[in-house]
Design a protein around this motif. Structure first.
Motif, PDB file in Angstrom:
ATOM      1  N   ARG A 221      -1.336  -0.971  -4.249  1.00 53.65           N
ATOM      2  CA  ARG A 221      -2.566  -0.200  -4.065  1.00 53.65           C
ATOM      3  C   ARG A 221      -2.140   1.331  -3.574  1.00 53.65           C
ATOM      4  O   ARG A 221      -1.593   1.381  -2.605  1.00 53.65           O
ATOM      5  CB  ARG A 221      -3.752  -0.618  -3.306  1.00 53.65           C
TER       6      ARG A 221
ATOM      7  N   ARG B 166      -4.733   0.985  -8.759  1.00 53.24           N
ATOM      8  CA  ARG B 166      -4.196  -0.327  -8.465  1.00 53.24           C
ATOM      9  C   ARG B 166      -3.079  -0.580  -9.505  1.00 53.24           C
ATOM     10  O   ARG B 166      -3.496  -0.463 -10.841  1.00 53.24           O
ATOM     11  CB  ARG B 166      -5.205  -1.595  -8.535  1.00 53.24           C
TER      12      ARG B 166
ATOM     13  N   THR C   5      -7.780   6.493  -5.835  1.00 48.69           N
ATOM     14  CA  THR C   5      -7.028   5.127  -5.932  1.00 48.69           C
ATOM     15  C   THR C   5      -6.806   4.522  -6.944  1.00 48.69           C
ATOM     16  O   THR C   5      -7.644   4.657  -7.845  1.00 48.69           O
ATOM     17  CB  THR C   5      -7.868   4.109  -4.787  1.00 48.69           C
TER      18      THR C   5
ATOM     19  N   GLN D  66       0.792  -1.299   0.043  1.00 49.88           N
ATOM     20  CA  GLN D  66       0.159  -0.084   0.141  1.00 49.88           C
ATOM     21  C   GLN D  66       0.950   1.380  -0.003  1.00 49.88           C
ATOM     22  O   GLN D  66       1.723   1.461   0.748  1.00 49.88           O
ATOM     23  CB  GLN D  66      -1.068   0.211   1.435  1.00 49.88           C
TER      24      GLN D  66
END
Length: 339
Positions: free
Chosen positions: A227, A221, A219, A149
């Motif tokens: 992420r 990916r 956000t 993350q």
């Protein structure tokens, strides 16, 4: 070779970033600044007495033979038209991010520069933030293990809509937080973790009278599996950590924005003692199950952009920023706006 440089615009981009950096790099001369504001013209005359002040871009392009490079630090919607005029005049171009309001316009500008044989690059200065450089070094050493993350934020407290063009411009002309800060945060994420497969954005206008997003989340990916989560806000009474990176073996955290912008506003200049470092001596941290340790923050160095640009213009080295990278960020912003 002296690179005769004209800076268009003397707001934050021209006054705080470009003019001081151009003046500090020995191969460049700050030959002219374009501003129609008498107050800003007076600042130019006081800070850069050898620099010509021009009142319009028409005046600049009428004298194009006097310059080698144009730096475009005006509002977003003017970037593409001014870049095309500079290219037509045979001048090399630096565009403050984004290249244009749309990816299609950006590609048009890049293609025109290639056809004319002039150099064009984009001022993605946040690649030279000290905390970003520090994070890159930590990741290169593998100190966090497998990264899962990446949280990145750029937030401040400005609860009322201002008269600045970034507040008054429509979203279609490049106004709002996503167009202001998205090009930086997206670019940093892609530099660290590679191409993006999925995106989601939440774009809100919170302030009374606001018609642009001023409190935004996005956000992504990455193909690598990481992420990325990004927060961009003008209404945060207290900011999140600038970076929080979660890996399989540790968590990296840094607080606060890079100091080069406020230092420049305060009159400090690249090369002066402590420039690019936080005056409070703050550090980043890496936390693991065994405990926490401090990580010294590298000094930020926006001047590196112009040093690399000087190499590209005088020695045929690579440009500091490939415009294709900035187009990729714009394509993601457009996807986010479309939903």
């Amino acid at each position: 070779m002296t690179i005769r440089t004209a800076v268009i615009g003397f707001g934050t981009a021209g006054r705080v970033f470009h003019a001081p950096l151009v003046a500090a790099e020995p191969r460049f001369a700050l030959s002219a600044v374009v501003t129609s504001s008498p107050e800003r013209a007076a600042v130019v005359a006081a800070e850069y007495p050898g620099t010509v002040v021009l009142s319009s871009t028409d005046e600049l392009f009428d004298r194009a033979e006097e310059f080698d490079l144009v730096v475009i630090g005006s509002p977003n919607e003017t970037h593409a038209p001014l870049a095309l005029r500079a290219i037509e005049a045979g001048l090399h171009v630096v565009i403050d991010k984004p290249i244009a309001v749309t990816a299609a316009e950006s590609r048009q500008v890049v293609e025109a520069a290639a056809a004319a044989g002039v150099k064009l690059t984009v001022f993605q200065n946040r690649r030279w933030d000290g905390d970003f450089k520090t994070l890159q070094a930590v990741l290169e050493k593998g100190e966090l293990g497998e990264v899962r993350q990446f949280e990145t934020s750029f937030e401040w407290w400005s609860p009322k809509v201002t008269e600045r063009w970034k507040d008054t411009a429509t979203p279609q002309s490049g106004g709002g937080m996503l167009y202001d800060l998205g090009p930086h945060l997206i670019d940093q994420a892609i530099q660290l973790f590679g191409p993006v497969e999925e995106i989601h954005a939440e774009l809100d206008a919170r302030r009374p009278g606001a018609f642009n997003d001023d409190d935004s989340f996005m956000t992504m990916r990455h193909t690598s599996g990481v992420r990325t989560r990004m927060w961009m806000s003008a209404i945060s009474p207290a900011p999140r950590p600038r970076f929080r990176v979660v890996g399989s073996q540790g968590v990296f955290v840094s607080e606060g924005l890079d100091p080069q912008e406020p230092q420049s506003i305060a009159g400090r200049r690249p090369g002066s003692e402590g420039f690019g470092r936080h005056d409070d001596g703050r550090t980043a941290t890496i936390s693991t199950p065994e405990g926490e340790r401090a990580v010294e923050l590298q000094a930020g160095e926006y001047l590196a952009f112009y040093r690399l640009l000087g190499d590209a213009l005088t020695d045929s080295a690579s440009l500091p920023i490939d415009p294709a990278d900035s187009i990729t960020a714009l394509e993601l912003i457009e996807r986010a706006v479309r939903g």
